[in-house]
Structure formats: C-alpha cells, structure tokens
Design an enzyme around this catalytic site. Structure first.
Site, mmCIF file in Angstrom:
data_model
loop_
_atom_site.group_PDB
_atom_site.id
_atom_site.type_symbol
_atom_site.label_atom_id
_atom_site.label_comp_id
_atom_site.label_asym_id
_atom_site.label_seq_id
_atom_site.Cartn_x
_atom_site.Cartn_y
_atom_site.Cartn_z
ATOM 1 N N ASP A 270 -49.689 -15.978 0.730
ATOM 2 C CA ASP A 270 -48.651 -15.786 1.706
ATOM 3 C C ASP A 270 -47.851 -14.597 1.184
ATOM 4 O O ASP A 270 -48.017 -14.174 0.038
ATOM 5 C CB ASP A 270 -47.787 -17.054 1.846
HETATM 6 C C1 GLC Z 1 -44.767 -15.303 6.245
HETATM 7 C C2 GLC Z 1 -45.457 -16.577 6.684
HETATM 8 C C3 GLC Z 1 -46.913 -16.411 6.977
HETATM 9 C C4 GLC Z 1 -47.137 -15.051 7.579
HETATM 10 C C5 GLC Z 1 -46.835 -14.018 6.511
HETATM 11 C C6 GLC Z 1 -46.929 -12.592 7.049
HETATM 12 O O1 GLC Z 1 -43.877 -15.549 5.201
HETATM 13 O O2 GLC Z 1 -45.281 -17.713 5.845
HETATM 14 O O3 GLC Z 1 -47.318 -17.468 7.868
HETATM 15 O O4 GLC Z 1 -48.475 -14.918 8.039
HETATM 16 O O5 GLC Z 1 -45.572 -14.201 5.902
HETATM 17 O O6 GLC Z 1 -45.923 -12.377 7.979
#
Ligand code: GLC
Length: 738
Positions: A270
C-alpha cells in the site's frame, strides 16, 4: 541496435500467432501452457541481460503511480491507478494532487458494497470487464482493486469499498470482477492483504487474531481471488499482523500467499506501507510504492532511490548480505505481470464513457438496492399520478463520487437522485429541501457547514407538510469520519441532525420513505415511524437513474444485505468485547469476536439484528418450496445437491436470492450456528415458478483446526438451512457425513 528489444519482439509475435491459431478449449489449454512456457523462457532470457541496478529499479516507484521499465531492453514502465469503482483522475508525478487533465473523466461504477448486494456474479463480470476497458483506454496496467476486507465493524470508514461480512459471498463476487478486468490485459490488485478492517490507526495497528478466524473469515476471499480469480497482483495492507507489517510479513506473504496458495503475481505495498529493507527483500514484497517522499526531497539523488527497495536494497545485494535470487524472484514476477499486461501484444485497446458502461453501472446500482422495509406498498411510487413529492436531504443532490479517499473519481457524469426523480416522475410536483448540511468535501479533516441548520430544518418541514409523499434522502457521505478512507466513523447513528429532522418531518407527514445513501449500517430510531426504507449505497454516474428505476417500479428491487445492521453498536461482535477488540489500544488489537463475525454472531448469540445479512424485500412475493437434498448421507468427497423451487406469488416480475446455510450439529468445537455455503439469484416472472439446484462440496464444510494447522471435516450430523435471508429460513434438512 538494441538486440534485446529485437529479441523480445519475435517471442511476442510468436505468442500472438499461437493465440490466433488455436480456439478449442483443449487446444487452448495446450496453447496457454505453451504460451506460459514461452513467457517464462523470455523472462529467463531477460533476467540474464538485466543489470543489478535495473532489477532493483523495477522493484520500486519512480513516481506516485508508476515504476520504471528498462528502455535499453524495450521493457516499458508500469502504470497503475486507483480504484475499485473506476479509473481515478490523473495524479501528479510526485504528489497527491490531481494533474488537471481534461481527458481523464470516466464512468463511476457503484461501490463494491452495492455490487456485493446484487448477489449476482454475472453482473460482477460485466463490472470488471467495463472497468478494465476504461483502465486500458487510460493506459493503466494495474487497477488498484478490488477490495475484499471483511466488514467487522460498522464504523470502518472503508466498508463501502468492500464486499461485506461473509467470506463466501465476497469470494463468489470477487472472482468474476477480476476475470472481467484482467481479460482486458489489465492486472487486478486485490486488497488490502490482510486484516485491514478499520481505518483508525491503520498505518501501524498490530492485529492479533486466531488462526481459525484468519483462515475461516479473513483469508478466504483473498485466497479465492488468487486461486480462482488468478489475480495478477495483490496489495499488502498497512497494518501489522503478529507484530510484523503485512506488506513484508513472512507468514502472510512467503508462507501463505506464495508457498501455500501458489501466487505467481506481484505483491505491491500500500502507499507507504513498507518499513524495512531486509524484511521487504526477504519476506515476499515485490514492488514498493508511495513510501514517504514527494519525490522532491532534496538529496543528491532522486528521493525514489531512497526507498527501502532502492539503494538500501542494492547495497545489501552488492555486499552479498542478500542473495541475488531474492531480487530475481521479484523481477520475474514483475516481468510475468508485464507479459500479461503491457508486453502482451493481444491486449484490447479499451474504451471509456460509453453507454454500455453506463448501462452496467445502472444495472448494478439498481440490482444492488435493498428494500429493507415497505409498509402500505409505499414503494414503488406511481409515476402517472399528479403527486407532490417532497425530496428532502442533502444526499439527494450531493456528489458522492467526490471524496472517500483513494476511491474518489472524476466522473464524466453523476446523475443525482433528485435529477433522476425529476426526470422520472414527470407528472409529479417535485419539491426539494436540503434539510441538513454536512459541509464541503475534505480529506482528513471536517469542515462544518456554514449553512443555518435551523433554517434548513424549517424549510424541509414546511416542504414535507405540503407533500403527498416524502422521500427522505439520508445516510452518510464521503467526508472524513463518514464513509471515507483514513478515518473511522465516530457515531453509529445518522450524522448532521438527520434523526431529529426526520422526527420533525414525521410530526407533519406520516407518508415518509427513507432512502439511505451510504456504505455502512446505521442506527434507525425512527424505523417504526416511517413507511419504507431503501438502502441505495453509493451508485456513481448512474445513481439518479438507478434510484428512479427502483423507486418507480421500473426495476423490482432484488438486492440483499451483504452485512448485518445491528440495532445498536454493542450488538456488533467487534464492539461487544470492548476497546481492545475495536479499535484496539492504538498499538495492539485483539479480534476477540474470532470467527463470530456478522450474522454468525447474531445467530449464535441470539442477538436479533435490525436487519439481517441476506435480507431484502421485493415488490412481489416469493415462495421457496420443494427443498430437498439428493441424499441424506454423504462421504467427504461428495457434494450435496439441494433442489428448490421459487414461485413468484405476486404481481411483478422479479428475482429472488435462494440462500443455503450449513451448520454442524453438536460440534466438538465452537462453530457458528450456520454459515453461507451457496446461493442462487433466480429471475422469476409473476405467476410462474423456477426450479434450481445448489451444489455444496462436503469439503467446504471443514473448519480450520489449529492443532494440526489444517482444515478438518467433522463427521456426523449437519443442518442445511434454506431461505431468502439469514433470518428467514423456510426449510431445514438434516444430513449426515460419514
Ligand atoms: C491508499 C489506499 C489504497 C490505494 C493506495 C493508492 O492509501 O489504502 O487502497 O490503492 O493508497 O492510492
């Protein structure tokens, strides 16, 4: 001449030719195997030609949403985008701001909670195919979705992005989405692996959970997404599990995901969920994104080189402290994803913002709506009468594709509920009053509305007092502490004074129907006073059209709740066990509810929910009958065949969801009374009946036995529960397994 690029092309052309040549399934299987061999051979060749620096560079971001290729060898960059409900607006290279493109508006599809509520896998396939076409057109190689984290608490800010409380439902609904998406040559990235079941403290909270609950509740949808959906990538969660960050967690990634499940794709962090180079190198992380840098931090080199899997990783490889096989495995997986996506010559070209995608969004939205209550046939509202309809509530007009966090979308169109109602009820006089105000969209903070709440309330009560019909559009929204990433809700009841407003409306008009635009269960102190309640979810571009379809009766509602609505928060299992269970003590959290999540808790502890998992009414009536099993005794390798007939005994065509739950009688271990093990969505025309059969493998009735770290089948008697909701079982049948 870049020999490798030339080298690379003949292999791809050979693959393309073979795909065109064979069509029959067995030949297709042979071709697929042959293609895979070709791809693996190409990867082997490329690995020998990549420098260590090039390999390391491929394992981490070069920008907010891309990783570098290797131009020297003709290997392209990988571009990815959020999110599960549509392709997000283009983000800046180095920061979270929007790039302000004028050609990145898209179709906003309904939230995955809405999709899950359809209980319709075919719609999920159409959804995945459509979002995949839009991702292709926007030149994205990975869509960061779908999310299948289990609904454990009604306060989780991101429940709207997921598929509910039941692992079987989420497992069945996630597979076709992934298949539809990936048939476009765009990788799904199923998320957030795992135990990211709240937003509060998500970046560090350490979750302690039993193996039984992990394997029976929290892993199944991910396992099915990988093994049946064949997802080409998966996203590590922010939180910790057993003291180790999920994004480089040895047990989760190396043992369970890659060794046990055979995952051959890419594990992506993430954004900012990597925290340690050695763990990231050794414990199964393949691609690091979003680590705390805006890319502009002043160093002699690009800040992306300071990622955990960048220079620090390169240094450990060069020193020999970490063997090169670890980076080779990462790059092999990344190249495999590329041969499936941006190095696949047969990828379609994609398309976006077309009527077909809007139709899919509208169908999902309408079919996902759940009619919770409907007294005096309040719904459907006739379109041919000259009624005065008061449409009250900010949620009748508020854009819900804006906000919510990373799933936010730049929709080309978003038909509001009010607009849909005005278009559909042309003979009526539609009067809108805002009624309550929540404040402007803002991420990570709450900006209260500057509007005068009392004035809004008075206007709404006046409008209601003069109407034949009152439609109250309430619920939550995509603001912080509502249905939004990065924070949890801070109350179970409706916010912004909605309950009080509804009570004042009910004092002047008793012909009130409530439409909830939300992604979570809420308290309903006014439930006995209103005629009807419709759970509409977040529907996206076609919200107003889908809502008008159902409110007018053009579409007969057939949605079923993908999660329980407790009467009060402490009736929910996670909240029953106090703060250490939810939200934790800010460092650790113990899932004391264990395997009894959702209806498993309500059934087993005999705590009646406000509305049960699987509940959903219709404008017609159905009768489920002739429920039989093919036998009464089964061995472990057999399947139970449950036959049923659904009769439509009312005056409207519709669809019913026949649900089959199974429970072990006199189990030697603690088990939920019953668990969903099969369902069919059956279209039945008025006055007719349809028969069908649901097959359940006996092997799927096992429970996870911690003492042997494996699944175990209990012999003996089981009960089969068949009905149209977890709290509306029409037939029980005892069977025995020997
Ligand atoms: C965010 C989310 C994830 C997302 C990523 C990119 O923090 O937790 O679901 O795809 O970052 O935006």
């Amino acid at each position: 001449m870049r020999t490798n690029q030339v080298h690379c092309k003949p292999a791809l052309l050979a693959i393309a030719f073979m795909v065109l040549l064979f069509s029959s399934s067995d030949m297709y299987a042979q071709t697929t195997n042959q293609m895979n061999k070709e791809i693996e051979a190409s990867i082997d060749r490329l690995l020998t030609q990549l420098s260590l620096e090039e390999k390391v560079a491929m394992c981490h971001a070069q920008s907010k949403f891309s990783t570098p290729g290797v131009p020297r060898l003709g290997i392209p960059e990988i571009w990815m985008s959020d999110g599960p409900h549509g392709v997000r607006g283009e983000i800046n290279w180095d920061n979270w701001g929007y790039a302000g493109w004028t050609n990145d508006s898209i179709t906003a599809f309904p939230a995955l909670t809405s999709l899950a509520a359809t209980f319709n896998p075919e719609l999920s396939k159409a959804y995945g195919k459509s979002i995949g076409e839009e991702a292709r057109y926007r030149k994205k190689d990975i869509i960061l979705g779908p999310g299948v984290n289990i609904y454990r608490t009604p306060l989780n800010g991101r429940n709207f992005e997921y598929m509910g409380e039941d692992p079987y439902l989420a497992s069945i609904m996630v597979v076709p989405y992934i298949q539809g998406l990936q048939q476009n040559g765009v990788a799904a990235c199923v998320k957030h692996f795992v135990l990211n079941n709240q937003e509060l403290w998500r970046n560090h909270i350490n979750v302690e959970v039993s193996d039984r609950a992990l394997y029976e509740i929290y892993l199944p949808a991910f396992k099915t997404a990988i093994q049946e959906g064949q997802a080409w990538s998966i996203m590590g969660a922010y939180n910790k599990y057993r003291g180790q960050f999920c994004s480089h967690n040895e047990r989760l990634l190396t043992k369970i995901l890659k060794d046990d499940w055979g995952f051959d794709g890419v594990v992506i962090t993430d954004w900012g969920s990597a925290h340690d180079t050695k763990e990231a190198a050794l414990y199964g992380l393949d691609m690091e994104m979003g680590t705390g840098t805006d890319g502009l931090t002043t160093t002699l080199k690009n800040a992306y080189d300071n990622y955990y899997l960048a220079y620090p990783f390169l240094e450990l490889l060069k020193s020999g402290e970490i063997e090169e096989k670890y980076v080779d495995d990462k790059v092999r997986r990344i190249l495999r994803l590329m041969f499936r996506t941006n190095m696949n010559p047969n990828r379609s070209f994609g398309r976006m913002n077309n009527q077909e995608h809007l139709d899919v969004a509208r169908s999902v939205g309408a079919e996902g709506m759940v009619l919770l209550k409907n007294e005096d046939s309040f719904f459907p509202i006739p379109t041919d009468k000259k009624l005065t309809i008061a449409v009250i509530g900010e949620n009748a007009t508020r854009a819900m594709t804006v906000g919510g966090g990373s799933s936010e979308l730049k929709a080309k169109n978003e038909i509001s509920p009010l607009q849909g109602i005005r278009e559909r009820f042309k003979n009526a006089t539609i009067v809108h009053a805002m009624g309550y105000a929540s404040g402007p969209p803002a991420y990570g903070r709450v900006i209260p509305s500057e509007l005068d709440a009392e004035v809004l309330k008075k206007e709404a009560v006046i409008a209601a007092s003069q109407a034949d019909v009152v439609l109250f559009f309430g619920g939550l929204n995509k603001n912080h502490h509502q249905d939004c990433e990065g924070g949890d809700r801070q109350q179970f009841g409706l916010p912004f004074g909605q309950d009080e407003l509804l009570n004042e409306i009910l004092n002047v008009n008793d012909n009130v129907g409530v439409v909830l635009v939300s992604g979570n269960a809420v308290g309903m102190p006014w439930l006995s006073e209103v005629k009807a309640v419709m759970q509409a979810w977040y529907i996206g571009s076609e919200a107003g059209h889908a809502i008008a379809d159902v409110l007018s009766g053009t579409v007969n509602p057939s949605g079923k709740l993908p999660f329980s609505f407790p009467k009060k928060l402490t009736d929910n299992a996670a909240h029953y066990y106090g703060e250490i269970s939810y939200p934790g003590d800010s460092i650790n959290q113990h899932y004391k509810d264990d395997i009894l999540v959702g209806y498993r808790w309500h059934d087993t502890k005999k705590i009646k929910p406000l509305f049960a998992f699987g509940h959903g009414l219709s404008y017609t009536t159905y009768a489920i009958s002739d429920v039989t099993t093919d036998k009464s005794e089964y061995t472990e390798t057999e399947s139970i065949k449950i036959a049923y007939t659904v009769s439509n005994t009312g005056n409207a065509n519709g669809a019913e969801v026949v649900q089959v739950y199974v429970g072990k009688l006199k189990s030697k271990v603690d088990r939920a009374i019953k668990e969903l093990k099969g369902f069919d969505k059956v279209k039945v025309k008025k006055g007719t009946k349809e028969s069908g059969e649901i097959s359940i493998d006996i092997a799927d009735l096992k429970y996870y036995e911690e003492s042997i770290s494996n699944w175990r089948l209990e012999k003996g008697d089981y009960m089969i529960y068949v009905g149209n909701a977890s709290d509306n079982i029409v037939k029980k049948l005892k069977i025995s397994i020997y």
